[in-house]
Design a protein around this motif. Sequence first.
Motif, PDB file in Angstrom:
ATOM      1  N   UNK A   3      48.958  45.161  35.123  1.00 32.20           N
ATOM      2  CA  UNK A   3      47.531  44.869  35.012  1.00 32.20           C
ATOM      3  C   UNK A   3      46.883  44.524  36.347  1.00 32.20           C
ATOM      4  N   UNK A   4      47.692  44.360  37.391  1.00 28.09           N
ATOM      5  CA  UNK A   4      47.108  44.032  38.685  1.00 28.09           C
ATOM      6  C   UNK A   4      48.153  43.938  39.768  1.00 28.09           C
ATOM      7  N   UNK A   5      47.651  43.871  41.003  1.00 26.79           N
ATOM      8  CA  UNK A   5      48.507  43.700  42.178  1.00 26.79           C
ATOM      9  C   UNK A   5      47.854  42.646  43.049  1.00 26.79           C
ATOM     10  N   UNK A   6      48.633  41.651  43.440  1.00 26.75           N
ATOM     11  CA  UNK A   6      48.103  40.558  44.253  1.00 26.75           C
ATOM     12  C   UNK A   6      47.919  41.031  45.685  1.00 26.75           C
ATOM     13  N   UNK A   7      46.731  40.737  46.223  1.00 26.61           N
ATOM     14  CA  UNK A   7      46.405  41.068  47.603  1.00 26.61           C
ATOM     15  C   UNK A   7      46.482  39.840  48.495  1.00 26.61           C
ATOM     16  N   UNK A   8      45.534  39.710  49.385  1.00 28.43           N
ATOM     17  CA  UNK A   8      45.519  38.625  50.364  1.00 28.43           C
ATOM     18  C   UNK A   8      45.178  37.280  49.745  1.00 28.43           C
ATOM     19  N   UNK A   9      45.579  36.248  50.456  1.00 27.64           N
ATOM     20  CA  UNK A   9      45.124  34.900  50.126  1.00 27.64           C
ATOM     21  C   UNK A   9      43.643  34.817  50.465  1.00 27.64           C
ATOM     22  N   UNK A  10      42.920  33.994  49.717  1.00 24.87           N
ATOM     23  CA  UNK A  10      41.489  33.806  49.973  1.00 24.87           C
ATOM     24  C   UNK A  10      41.236  32.301  50.062  1.00 24.87           C
ATOM     25  N   UNK A  32      40.665  45.889  30.907  1.00 26.54           N
ATOM     26  CA  UNK A  32      40.339  44.645  30.205  1.00 26.54           C
ATOM     27  C   UNK A  32      40.772  43.428  31.015  1.00 26.54           C
ATOM     28  N   UNK A  33      40.223  43.251  32.236  1.00 20.50           N
ATOM     29  CA  UNK A  33      40.670  42.127  33.063  1.00 20.50           C
ATOM     30  C   UNK A  33      40.379  40.772  32.437  1.00 20.50           C
ATOM     31  N   UNK A  34      39.268  40.661  31.691  1.00 21.35           N
ATOM     32  CA  UNK A  34      38.940  39.376  31.074  1.00 21.35           C
ATOM     33  C   UNK A  34      39.967  38.976  30.022  1.00 21.35           C
ATOM     34  N   UNK A  35      40.606  39.950  29.403  1.00 18.58           N
ATOM     35  CA  UNK A  35      41.636  39.687  28.400  1.00 18.58           C
ATOM     36  C   UNK A  35      43.004  39.497  29.050  1.00 18.58           C
ATOM     37  N   UNK A  36      43.382  40.387  29.945  1.00 18.46           N
ATOM     38  CA  UNK A  36      44.728  40.382  30.531  1.00 18.46           C
ATOM     39  C   UNK A  36      44.887  39.402  31.695  1.00 18.46           C
ATOM     40  N   UNK A  75      42.641  29.863  36.994  1.00 17.03           N
ATOM     41  CA  UNK A  75      41.206  30.148  37.014  1.00 17.03           C
ATOM     42  C   UNK A  75      40.971  31.490  37.679  1.00 17.03           C
ATOM     43  N   UNK A  76      39.794  32.011  37.461  1.00 17.36           N
ATOM     44  CA  UNK A  76      39.434  33.287  38.065  1.00 17.36           C
ATOM     45  C   UNK A  76      37.941  33.389  38.245  1.00 17.36           C
ATOM     46  N   UNK A  77      37.537  34.190  39.237  1.00 18.65           N
ATOM     47  CA  UNK A  77      36.117  34.429  39.468  1.00 18.65           C
ATOM     48  C   UNK A  77      35.980  35.712  40.276  1.00 18.65           C
ATOM     49  N   UNK A  78      34.783  36.266  40.265  1.00 24.06           N
ATOM     50  CA  UNK A  78      34.489  37.443  41.075  1.00 24.06           C
ATOM     51  C   UNK A  78      33.706  36.963  42.286  1.00 24.06           C
ATOM     52  N   UNK A 135      35.151  41.307  44.347  1.00 24.39           N
ATOM     53  CA  UNK A 135      36.612  41.238  44.187  1.00 24.39           C
ATOM     54  C   UNK A 135      36.985  40.137  43.208  1.00 24.39           C
ATOM     55  N   UNK A 136      38.040  40.404  42.437  1.00 27.78           N
ATOM     56  CA  UNK A 136      38.546  39.384  41.528  1.00 27.78           C
ATOM     57  C   UNK A 136      39.426  38.426  42.310  1.00 27.78           C
ATOM     58  N   UNK A 137      39.140  37.135  42.188  1.00 29.93           N
ATOM     59  CA  UNK A 137      39.973  36.090  42.788  1.00 29.93           C
ATOM     60  C   UNK A 137      40.625  35.315  41.657  1.00 29.93           C
ATOM     61  N   UNK A 138      41.932  35.120  41.749  1.00 28.85           N
ATOM     62  CA  UNK A 138      42.653  34.318  40.767  1.00 28.85           C
ATOM     63  C   UNK A 138      43.355  33.173  41.469  1.00 28.85           C
ATOM     64  N   UNK A 139      43.542  32.099  40.721  1.00 24.11           N
ATOM     65  CA  UNK A 139      44.382  30.990  41.171  1.00 24.11           C
ATOM     66  C   UNK A 139      45.416  30.774  40.073  1.00 24.11           C
ATOM     67  N   UNK A 140      46.673  30.650  40.481  1.00 24.79           N
ATOM     68  CA  UNK A 140      47.764  30.463  39.525  1.00 24.79           C
ATOM     69  C   UNK A 140      48.228  29.019  39.525  1.00 24.79           C
ATOM     70  N   UNK A 141      48.679  28.556  38.375  1.00 22.71           N
ATOM     71  CA  UNK A 141      49.213  27.202  38.269  1.00 22.71           C
ATOM     72  C   UNK A 141      50.390  27.053  39.222  1.00 22.71           C
TER      73      UNK A 141
END
Length: 194
Positions: free
Chosen positions: A5-12, A26-30, A51-54, A58-64
Amino acid sequence: MQLIVGRIGRAHGIKGDVTVEVRTDEPELRLGPGAVLMTDPSSAGPLTVASGKVHSGRLLLRFEGVNDRNGAEALRGTMLIAEIDPEDTPEDPDEYYDHQLVGLDVVLSDGTLVGELTEVLHLPYQDLLTVVRPDGTEVLVPFVSEIVPEIDLEAQRAVITPPPGLIDAAQAVVASSRDEEPEAADEKSGEADA
């Protein structure tokens, strides 16, 4: 069943956010908060989306558990994989999951077999279908309704209407002969005879 469903890119930034190259419709679901994702390489995960935001398209995610830039950079290049029920289908009847398409016979509108659909490539500008022909060669088919007008999951086939040259190089029109007007071509041959 697993789905990339995705590939992690650079740190932001400095708080652990990462950019993500989205590979799902379906990024909002997956990829939503609380989603637990397997990873490739598996040493990176599983990862839970905190959490996540655009941001700037670009989609930015933060993982626990990933709370700084160093932790985020260590994830760079990691593939994100979701577990999905094989019986799930998208809400839109004109959308398909990759696993529904892989393995379909690809045929022309007259029923002529082109090959087997082996992969769906999700590129930024459009999706492409990888089709392996009976002779083992591959052809990439743009996954757009003008070229792939019909997907029949019941019959396990995808019908394509490719433009000249996409499937068979012999069908290609040479650009120089297309650009010349017939009369101009005749005049040139007449001049050469004189």
